[in-house]
Scaffold this motif. Sequence first.
Motif, PDB file in Angstrom:
ATOM      1  N   THR A  48       0.857  -1.290  -0.126  1.00 10.97           N
ATOM      2  CA  THR A  48       0.038  -0.053  -0.189  1.00 10.97           C
ATOM      3  C   THR A  48       0.780   1.324  -0.203  1.00 10.97           C
ATOM      4  O   THR A  48       0.609   2.136  -0.706  1.00 10.97           O
ATOM      5  CB  THR A  48      -0.858   0.025   1.157  1.00 10.97           C
ATOM      6  N   ASN A  49       2.131   1.168   0.895  1.00 15.61           N
ATOM      7  CA  ASN A  49       2.822   2.278   0.931  1.00 15.61           C
ATOM      8  C   ASN A  49       4.140   1.889   0.603  1.00 15.61           C
ATOM      9  O   ASN A  49       5.033   1.793   1.624  1.00 15.61           O
ATOM     10  CB  ASN A  49       2.577   3.080   2.030  1.00 15.61           C
ATOM     11  N   GLY A  50       4.716   1.607  -0.588  1.00 15.12           N
ATOM     12  CA  GLY A  50       5.999   1.165  -0.941  1.00 15.12           C
ATOM     13  C   GLY A  50       6.228  -0.298  -0.861  1.00 15.12           C
ATOM     14  O   GLY A  50       4.983  -1.165  -1.285  1.00 15.12           O
ATOM     15  N   PHE A  51       6.936  -1.185  -0.389  1.00 14.26           N
ATOM     16  CA  PHE A  51       7.185  -2.717  -0.464  1.00 14.26           C
ATOM     17  C   PHE A  51       7.847  -2.955   0.767  1.00 14.26           C
ATOM     18  O   PHE A  51       8.950  -3.172   1.013  1.00 14.26           O
ATOM     19  CB  PHE A  51       7.960  -3.102  -1.772  1.00 14.26           C
ATOM     20  N   VAL A  52       6.834  -3.514   1.747  1.00  9.98           N
ATOM     21  CA  VAL A  52       7.476  -3.751   3.098  1.00  9.98           C
ATOM     22  C   VAL A  52       7.074  -5.048   3.119  1.00  9.98           C
ATOM     23  O   VAL A  52       6.056  -5.571   3.566  1.00  9.98           O
ATOM     24  CB  VAL A  52       6.613  -2.679   4.227  1.00  9.98           C
ATOM     25  N   VAL A  53       8.293  -5.875   3.595  1.00  9.68           N
ATOM     26  CA  VAL A  53       8.088  -7.346   3.893  1.00  9.68           C
ATOM     27  C   VAL A  53       8.335  -7.437   5.469  1.00  9.68           C
ATOM     28  O   VAL A  53       9.283  -7.271   6.031  1.00  9.68           O
ATOM     29  CB  VAL A  53       9.180  -7.996   3.082  1.00  9.68           C
ATOM     30  N   ARG A  54       7.410  -8.605   5.908  1.00 16.48           N
ATOM     31  CA  ARG A  54       7.674  -8.874   7.263  1.00 16.48           C
ATOM     32  C   ARG A  54       8.440 -10.097   7.462  1.00 16.48           C
ATOM     33  O   ARG A  54       8.375 -11.037   6.623  1.00 16.48           O
ATOM     34  CB  ARG A  54       6.247  -9.058   7.868  1.00 16.48           C
ATOM     35  N   LYS A  55       9.621 -10.101   8.222  1.00 14.07           N
ATOM     36  CA  LYS A  55      10.472 -11.114   8.489  1.00 14.07           C
ATOM     37  C   LYS A  55      10.539 -11.549   9.809  1.00 14.07           C
ATOM     38  O   LYS A  55      10.557 -10.698  10.792  1.00 14.07           O
ATOM     39  CB  LYS A  55      11.752 -10.959   7.712  1.00 14.07           C
ATOM     40  N   ASN A  56      11.103 -12.630  10.056  1.00 12.57           N
ATOM     41  CA  ASN A  56      11.542 -13.070  11.513  1.00 12.57           C
ATOM     42  C   ASN A  56      13.033 -12.525  11.979  1.00 12.57           C
ATOM     43  O   ASN A  56      13.708 -12.549  10.985  1.00 12.57           O
ATOM     44  CB  ASN A  56      11.848 -14.548  11.502  1.00 12.57           C
ATOM     45  N   VAL A  57      12.952 -12.032  13.118  1.00 14.34           N
ATOM     46  CA  VAL A  57      14.338 -11.920  13.772  1.00 14.34           C
ATOM     47  C   VAL A  57      14.716 -12.323  15.175  1.00 14.34           C
ATOM     48  O   VAL A  57      13.781 -12.694  15.530  1.00 14.34           O
ATOM     49  CB  VAL A  57      14.529 -10.253  13.660  1.00 14.34           C
ATOM     50  N   PHE A  58      15.920 -12.299  15.493  1.00 16.48           N
ATOM     51  CA  PHE A  58      16.381 -12.916  16.846  1.00 16.48           C
ATOM     52  C   PHE A  58      15.970 -14.275  17.005  1.00 16.48           C
ATOM     53  O   PHE A  58      15.074 -14.584  17.820  1.00 16.48           O
ATOM     54  CB  PHE A  58      15.640 -11.841  18.067  1.00 16.48           C
ATOM     55  N   SER A  59      16.167 -14.980  16.094  1.00 18.07           N
ATOM     56  CA  SER A  59      15.722 -16.570  16.008  1.00 18.07           C
ATOM     57  C   SER A  59      14.238 -16.671  16.146  1.00 18.07           C
ATOM     58  O   SER A  59      13.851 -17.518  17.265  1.00 18.07           O
ATOM     59  CB  SER A  59      16.466 -17.277  17.192  1.00 18.07           C
ATOM     60  N   GLY A  60      13.519 -15.878  15.640  1.00 18.84           N
ATOM     61  CA  GLY A  60      12.114 -16.154  15.618  1.00 18.84           C
ATOM     62  C   GLY A  60      11.359 -15.614  16.928  1.00 18.84           C
ATOM     63  O   GLY A  60      10.134 -15.645  17.132  1.00 18.84           O
ATOM     64  N   LYS A  61      12.292 -14.669  17.651  1.00 16.81           N
ATOM     65  CA  LYS A  61      11.585 -13.954  18.888  1.00 16.81           C
ATOM     66  C   LYS A  61      10.694 -12.615  18.616  1.00 16.81           C
ATOM     67  O   LYS A  61       9.914 -12.344  19.305  1.00 16.81           O
ATOM     68  CB  LYS A  61      12.520 -13.665  19.806  1.00 16.81           C
ATOM     69  N   ALA A  62      11.007 -12.325  17.281  1.00 17.78           N
ATOM     70  CA  ALA A  62      10.500 -10.857  16.873  1.00 17.78           C
ATOM     71  C   ALA A  62      10.333 -10.742  15.586  1.00 17.78           C
ATOM     72  O   ALA A  62      10.751 -11.574  14.813  1.00 17.78           O
ATOM     73  CB  ALA A  62      11.183  -9.823  17.546  1.00 17.78           C
ATOM     74  N   PHE A  63       9.429  -9.975  14.993  1.00 15.49           N
ATOM     75  CA  PHE A  63       9.498  -9.520  13.618  1.00 15.49           C
ATOM     76  C   PHE A  63       9.889  -8.105  13.336  1.00 15.49           C
ATOM     77  O   PHE A  63       9.925  -7.246  14.142  1.00 15.49           O
ATOM     78  CB  PHE A  63       7.799  -9.685  13.208  1.00 15.49           C
ATOM     79  N   ALA A  64      10.322  -8.158  12.257  1.00 12.71           N
ATOM     80  CA  ALA A  64      10.866  -6.920  11.448  1.00 12.71           C
ATOM     81  C   ALA A  64      10.014  -6.452  10.325  1.00 12.71           C
ATOM     82  O   ALA A  64       9.950  -7.495   9.418  1.00 12.71           O
ATOM     83  CB  ALA A  64      12.446  -6.552  11.390  1.00 12.71           C
ATOM     84  N   ASN A  65       9.621  -5.109  10.082  1.00  9.29           N
ATOM     85  CA  ASN A  65       9.083  -4.813   8.673  1.00  9.29           C
ATOM     86  C   ASN A  65      10.151  -4.279   7.962  1.00  9.29           C
ATOM     87  O   ASN A  65      10.643  -3.182   8.380  1.00  9.29           O
ATOM     88  CB  ASN A  65       7.698  -3.915   9.087  1.00  9.29           C
ATOM     89  N   VAL A  66      10.721  -4.840   6.918  1.00 10.29           N
ATOM     90  CA  VAL A  66      11.813  -4.401   6.289  1.00 10.29           C
ATOM     91  C   VAL A  66      11.170  -3.768   4.711  1.00 10.29           C
ATOM     92  O   VAL A  66      10.561  -4.590   3.926  1.00 10.29           O
ATOM     93  CB  VAL A  66      12.927  -5.244   5.746  1.00 10.29           C
ATOM     94  N   SER A  67      11.457  -2.413   4.569  1.00  8.27           N
ATOM     95  CA  SER A  67      11.281  -1.893   3.215  1.00  8.27           C
ATOM     96  C   SER A  67      12.111  -2.162   2.010  1.00  8.27           C
ATOM     97  O   SER A  67      13.467  -1.920   2.418  1.00  8.27           O
ATOM     98  CB  SER A  67      11.067  -0.289   3.516  1.00  8.27           C
ATOM     99  N   ILE A  68      11.767  -2.607   0.985  1.00 10.97           N
ATOM    100  CA  ILE A  68      12.718  -3.058  -0.324  1.00 10.97           C
ATOM    101  C   ILE A  68      12.469  -1.681  -1.088  1.00 10.97           C
ATOM    102  O   ILE A  68      11.537  -1.434  -1.827  1.00 10.97           O
ATOM    103  CB  ILE A  68      12.655  -4.196  -0.898  1.00 10.97           C
ATOM    104  N   ASN A  69      13.577  -0.837  -1.527  1.00  9.91           N
ATOM    105  CA  ASN A  69      13.148   0.510  -2.541  1.00  9.91           C
ATOM    106  C   ASN A  69      14.179   0.021  -3.909  1.00  9.91           C
ATOM    107  O   ASN A  69      13.883   0.946  -4.563  1.00  9.91           O
ATOM    108  CB  ASN A  69      13.814   1.633  -1.585  1.00  9.91           C
ATOM    109  N   THR A  70      14.682  -0.923  -4.006  1.00 10.69           N
ATOM    110  CA  THR A  70      15.171  -1.343  -5.345  1.00 10.69           C
ATOM    111  C   THR A  70      14.326  -1.613  -6.175  1.00 10.69           C
ATOM    112  O   THR A  70      13.097  -2.002  -5.759  1.00 10.69           O
ATOM    113  CB  THR A  70      16.379  -2.263  -5.279  1.00 10.69           C
ATOM    114  N   ASP A  71      14.667  -1.430  -7.684  1.00 13.20           N
ATOM    115  CA  ASP A  71      13.657  -1.460  -8.706  1.00 13.20           C
ATOM    116  C   ASP A  71      13.262  -3.170  -8.806  1.00 13.20           C
ATOM    117  O   ASP A  71      12.228  -3.635  -8.675  1.00 13.20           O
ATOM    118  CB  ASP A  71      14.444  -1.238  -9.848  1.00 13.20           C
TER     119      ASP A  71
END
Length: 317
Positions: free
Chosen positions: A125-148
């Motif tokens: 909806t606003n860019g390209f934001v991917v949710r991923k696991n971090v800290f061995s699955g203890k938390a999530f991070a939403n990471v924006s990819i800005n490349t073509d």
Amino acid sequence: MNVLVFIDHVDGHIKKASLEAASYGAQLAQKAGGTAEAIALGNLTEDLATLGKYGIQKVHQVKNDALNTIDAQVYTKVIEQAVQQTGAKVVVFSNNSTGKLVAPRLSVRLKAGLVAGAVALPDTTNGFVVRKNVFSGKAFANVSINTDIKIISLNVNAFTISATGGTAEVVPFNATVDAPKVKVIDTTKASGKVSLTEADIVVSAGRGLKGPENWKMVEDLADSLGAALACSRPVADAHWRPHNEHVGQTGVAIAPNLYIAIGISGAIQHLAGVNRSKVIVVVNKDPEAPFFKAADYGIVGDAFEVVPKMLEAVKKV
Ligand code: FAD
């Protein structure tokens, strides 16, 4: 936004993780308005047209004996050509051993942003934001990819396979294939009847089983559930079980739908590899065992009494 999914295979058959990636790629293409295509390398015995069931419209196949061996550099260059020729803007891998080898290399070659370990469809909806696991699955991070061009590697068992489509068109893909620099001299089949990283159910045991001679009941339980076998690290270190079954921070990281841990204390290093499991069942005779804090269901009891009863109950179903 056209999507290209990399199809991984073993013994000529498409891996379950690739069906998850195909479903993910197809739903992403539908959401972002584009085509869902796939690239398969090597000589598969399985009919690639079946990928249509998962929403893939076209499969590009490079049949070449050199691609039967996974050489990360050779694979990367072929997939790069496929990205260029199909005009794909998103490339989807499974975050399994092949994906871990190839996706980062492709990211460098295409100067494309990579999110490894995605667990959900991107928010577009606003860019390209991917949710991923971090800290061995203890938390999530939403990471924006800005490349073509964007690359995503999807965690195994993080996305439900959806098989509602039809048949995919399979076309040969003419690629320049370098000679592999890797020569496979010998292969050893991993122990266990079911692949640990792909399994829906995993039955795992630890030092609480006292010795390798007691694994028969664990194997029987795994067999009756169609499950893969796993173990804690000390068990593999003591050669009670092979190292390919060792799960945890320094072993294999898994995310099955059901993880049954028998006689395992639940040390943080063990949990790091299994805490993405959807349901965790713990059998331990010590009510204070730390694993109970991470468990969905806990059985306080002696494994030598509980496991035969579990086996009996499973056989009745
Ligand atoms: P134990 O800690 O000995 O626990 C055995 C459990 O069995 C106990 O909770 C006991 O109550 C229970 N029990 C005993 N008898 C019975 C019975 N009859 N019935 C039911 N329950 C019984 N470990 C991993 O597993 N994976 C890793 O990747 C990993 N990486 C590590 C990395 C580092 C850097 C370090 C320092 C450690 C790592 N470890 C790893 C080791 C980890 O810290 C623990 O030592 C290990 O997980 C313990 O294994 P365990 O639970 O099988 O054995």
